[in-house]
Motif scaffolding. Sequence first.
Motif, short mmCIF file in Angstrom:
data_model
loop_
_atom_site.label_atom_id
_atom_site.label_comp_id
_atom_site.label_asym_id
_atom_site.label_seq_id
_atom_site.Cartn_x
_atom_site.Cartn_y
_atom_site.Cartn_z
N TRP A 132 1.93 10.43 -1.31
CA TRP A 132 1.59 8.98 -2.51
C TRP A 132 2.48 8.75 -3.34
O TRP A 132 3.54 8.68 -3.34
CB TRP A 132 -0.10 10.68 -3.69
N ASP A 133 2.24 7.28 -3.88
CA ASP A 133 2.59 6.26 -4.08
C ASP A 133 3.00 7.20 -5.64
O ASP A 133 4.33 7.13 -6.38
CB ASP A 133 2.47 4.75 -4.21
N ASP A 134 2.22 8.02 -6.20
CA ASP A 134 2.84 8.48 -7.65
C ASP A 134 3.81 9.33 -7.27
O ASP A 134 4.51 9.55 -8.03
CB ASP A 134 1.54 9.85 -8.18
N PHE A 135 3.78 9.83 -6.21
CA PHE A 135 4.83 11.17 -5.95
C PHE A 135 5.97 10.46 -5.12
O PHE A 135 7.66 10.92 -5.49
CB PHE A 135 4.58 12.46 -5.31
N ARG A 136 6.35 9.44 -4.99
CA ARG A 136 7.41 8.46 -5.05
C ARG A 136 8.41 7.80 -6.30
O ARG A 136 9.57 7.66 -6.48
CB ARG A 136 7.32 7.09 -4.46
N ARG A 137 7.46 7.79 -7.33
CA ARG A 137 7.82 8.00 -8.76
C ARG A 137 8.14 9.39 -9.71
O ARG A 137 9.11 8.54 -11.05
CB ARG A 137 6.82 6.68 -9.98
N LEU A 138 8.37 9.94 -8.51
CA LEU A 138 8.63 11.20 -10.10
C LEU A 138 10.44 11.47 -9.14
O LEU A 138 11.36 10.91 -7.97
CB LEU A 138 8.53 12.75 -9.09
N ALA A 139 11.58 11.63 -11.13
CA ALA A 139 12.93 11.53 -11.22
C ALA A 139 13.35 13.04 -10.54
O ALA A 139 12.50 14.11 -10.56
CB ALA A 139 12.77 11.68 -12.19
N PRO A 140 13.87 12.79 -9.37
CA PRO A 140 14.64 14.40 -9.14
C PRO A 140 14.85 15.10 -9.44
O PRO A 140 14.94 16.53 -9.89
CB PRO A 140 15.53 13.66 -7.60
N ARG A 141 15.21 14.19 -11.02
CA ARG A 141 16.11 15.56 -12.30
C ARG A 141 14.91 15.85 -12.93
O ARG A 141 15.53 17.37 -13.11
CB ARG A 141 16.99 14.40 -13.30
N ALA A 142 13.60 15.42 -12.88
CA ALA A 142 12.57 16.09 -13.66
C ALA A 142 12.46 17.45 -13.32
O ALA A 142 11.23 18.32 -13.68
CB ALA A 142 11.24 15.04 -13.98
N ILE A 143 12.20 16.77 -11.31
CA ILE A 143 12.00 17.87 -10.83
C ILE A 143 12.81 19.22 -10.19
O ILE A 143 12.42 20.08 -10.52
CB ILE A 143 11.75 17.42 -8.86
N ALA A 144 14.16 18.19 -10.98
CA ALA A 144 15.09 20.35 -10.57
C ALA A 144 14.67 20.89 -11.89
O ALA A 144 15.28 22.46 -11.51
CB ALA A 144 16.02 19.24 -10.41
N GLU A 145 14.44 20.05 -13.00
CA GLU A 145 14.55 20.88 -14.72
C GLU A 145 13.29 22.09 -13.84
O GLU A 145 13.04 22.81 -15.38
CB GLU A 145 14.22 19.88 -15.27
N ARG A 146 12.66 21.52 -13.71
CA ARG A 146 11.30 22.28 -13.40
C ARG A 146 10.93 23.33 -12.87
O ARG A 146 10.68 24.26 -12.65
CB ARG A 146 9.66 21.59 -13.20
N LEU A 147 11.39 23.27 -11.56
CA LEU A 147 11.87 23.84 -11.03
C LEU A 147 12.66 25.23 -10.34
O LEU A 147 13.37 25.12 -11.29
CB LEU A 147 12.31 23.90 -9.39
N THR A 148 12.14 26.83 -10.36
CA THR A 148 13.08 28.00 -10.38
C THR A 148 13.99 27.64 -9.29
O THR A 148 14.99 28.44 -9.54
CB THR A 148 12.61 29.07 -10.30
N GLY A 149 13.59 26.92 -8.64
CA GLY A 149 14.47 26.98 -6.72
C GLY A 149 14.95 26.21 -6.96
O GLY A 149 14.37 25.40 -7.72
N ARG A 150 15.68 25.72 -6.02
CA ARG A 150 16.75 24.25 -5.66
C ARG A 150 15.94 23.82 -4.23
O ARG A 150 16.30 23.19 -4.30
CB ARG A 150 18.01 24.62 -5.23
N THR A 151 14.70 24.18 -3.39
CA THR A 151 14.95 23.56 -2.52
C THR A 151 13.11 22.29 -2.36
O THR A 151 12.35 22.72 -3.02
CB THR A 151 14.16 24.80 -1.47
#
Length: 428
Positions: A377-396
């Motif tokens: 989805w285009d919505d997912f393309r706009r996600l910032a990897p840094r924001a994802i990293a801050e939410r995840l417990t893991g790294r994968t």
Amino acid sequence: MSRPVIGFAGMTHLGLSSAAATAERGFTVIGFDLESERIESLKCRALPVVEPDLPELLERNQARLTFTDRIDDLAGCDVVYVSPDVPTDDQGQSDLAGIRALIGRVDAALRPETVLVVLSQVPPGFTRSLSRQAERRFYQVETLIFGQAIERALHPERFIVGCADPEAALPKPLADFLGAFGCPILPMRYESAELAKISINMFLVASISTTNTLAELCERIRADWSEIVPALKLDKRIGQHAYLAPGLGIAGGNLERDLTTVCRLADARGADAGVVRACIANSRHRRDWALTQIHERVVPRQSNPVLAVLGLAYKQDTRSTKNSPSLALLAALKPFAVRVFDPVVPARPEFHPRLVGAASALEACDGADALTIMTPWDDFRRLAPRAIAERLTGRTVIDPYAVLNAEDCRAVGLDYVTLGVASITGGV
């Protein structure tokens, strides 16, 4: 000179998109469906499908497009397309009972001179078996692609028309309608047209299977498929428009239906369908790619991981989950807790016994040991990897369709893997 009035019987994805595009082209259109509730919903602009530009076309063409559940209203049409979506079972076999019944009712309501065109995809031999007089009975190859239906209906590459006599001129109303689009018109016998649609899809399947085979090889020998693609597209025998994007096998219903049809026809007539069966096997193999990554990269570190999955639809810009790789993945992840988000498909308990539906993509990442993006989805393309990293417990991050930027993921310490290239490992 007045333009022909065009009818569409069956207001599901194919018929609704085609009717809207026809009205946009300036024709008066009657959109008929047997289900009164569907017609009432359409009149209220409550659409049964997700399709870019469809709401705008319907709004803009209210004066030209009429929705009705009265079959007698089709009697005023010069050309009527029978256009319901034809369902398939789990083996890809079409259920033709519904369209046969609809054709019978529509045929009885039409004037003798009205042209009837089967637009839904049907197997070779279907159109010839119908009872309407041959000079008023046609088959036309549909060009529906979920997420691109309006664009393709407004600007077709060509019209493939199945006829009883390909040498005879098309009836004037049909010729005038098709001629308004300014693209080539290819008349051919019924069976050739019905098989032409399947043939187009078979070449697409061959491209998908070849791409996926070579992309997997890239992953294993430290090559990068994205570097190879430009070289292929500059080869005139392959071309700029070749389908060379690796994916998770063959999803949706139409391609699998055609694979099943070719195998069935070949088996019944003693022809060899080995290459088609090889494509089916390759599709099943590649569909498990994300699951393999989870078991290789996540489970060894965390025996009972929490997994975030973005996307449930089988592709972007649709709410269809027919043969969705995401649902296949969820079925295989039953031992683990899963957090899911899709912008149009709601998370349902039957998808997974330990499923939690999130309100956003980032919320799905909260506390997860890994993220898998299953629909681009285009919505997912706009996600910032840094924001994802801050939410995840893991790294994968498992991103088969390369929705995220690999370098940006590496920069924030994520272990990133995508189809067709060796994995990029972050700093942790």
